[in-house]
Design a protein around this motif. Structure first.
Motif, PDB file in Angstrom:
ATOM      1  N   THR A   4       2.784  31.372 -30.008  1.00  0.00           N
ATOM      2  CA  THR A   4       2.702  29.731 -30.096  1.00  0.00           C
ATOM      3  C   THR A   4       1.697  29.305 -29.273  1.00  0.00           C
ATOM      4  O   THR A   4       1.566  29.788 -27.881  1.00  0.00           O
ATOM      5  N   ILE A   6       0.697  26.934 -26.316  1.00  0.00           N
ATOM      6  CA  ILE A   6       1.476  26.371 -25.364  1.00  0.00           C
ATOM      7  C   ILE A   6       0.610  25.656 -24.536  1.00  0.00           C
ATOM      8  O   ILE A   6      -0.617  25.983 -24.116  1.00  0.00           O
ATOM      9  N   LEU A  35      10.453  25.936 -24.974  1.00  0.00           N
ATOM     10  CA  LEU A  35      10.078  26.532 -26.302  1.00  0.00           C
ATOM     11  C   LEU A  35      11.249  27.470 -26.680  1.00  0.00           C
ATOM     12  O   LEU A  35      11.751  27.455 -27.916  1.00  0.00           O
ATOM     13  N   LEU A  47       7.385  34.403 -29.331  1.00  0.00           N
ATOM     14  CA  LEU A  47       6.504  33.240 -29.085  1.00  0.00           C
ATOM     15  C   LEU A  47       5.436  33.258 -28.001  1.00  0.00           C
ATOM     16  O   LEU A  47       4.603  32.453 -27.999  1.00  0.00           O
TER      17      LEU A  47
END
Length: 170
Positions: A4, A6, A35, A47
């Motif tokens: 992900t 960030i 998250l 993630l």
């Protein structure tokens, strides 16, 4: 599998850095926890990249060991996250060589006693583990002595390699 993206705000990083190294690192940790939630899960693992996992690992390690030692760290389910991943090696790469050695020493105790250490227990049996696993005592004391330096090393590494931990937006 892609991690992900960030992002953290530059203003938050500056404010954190002014408050101290703990607060600087907490800017990233707060974003990661936002998250993923507080629980370790398979979904959470995908993630983050390795750098982010290492920082998250340090957060869990530090929080648990400072509060209740290695017994608490393991009983709260963080043993595999710390000891079954290349956390100690990553800490060495982050510049925290003595801390890395300490984690490897703790891993030896963990690996030799893993089944018993991870057993679910009631409060009384949990408290008895502190006497049973006194082998962790010296390591916990060593960590208490080096914690500030290790946190500074981690913060310095994150600052120097910030793009690995999050994108910074203004």
């Amino acid at each position: 599998m892609e991690t992900t993206k960030i992002t953290v705000k530059d203003a938050d990083l500056r404010k954190g850095a002014e408050a101290g190294m703990d607060e600087f690192l907490q800017v990233f940790i707060d974003k990661y926890l936002e998250l993923a939630g507080e629980e370790l899960s398979a979904e959470m693992m995908s993630l983050f990249n390795g750098y982010q996992h290492t920082l998250l690992g340090y957060y869990y390690f530090r929080r648990e060991v400072l509060e209740g030692g290695f017994v608490q760290l393991i009983q709260n389910g963080y043993g595999p996250y710390i000891f079954d991943n290349p956390f100690a090696k990553a800490m060495r790469l982050f510049g925290a060589k003595d801390f890395s050695k300490l984690v490897y020493e703790a891993k030896k105790i963990y690996d030799e006693n893993r089944e018993d250490l991870e057993k679910e227990r009631d409060e009384e049996a949990f408290m008895a583990m502190y006497e049973q696993y006194e082998a962790f005592d010296d390591l916990e004391e060593q960590f208490m002595d080096m914690e500030e330096q290790v946190t500074a090393q981690v913060a310095s590494y994150v600052d120097e390699h910030i793009e690995q931990f999050a994108a910074v937006e203004s």
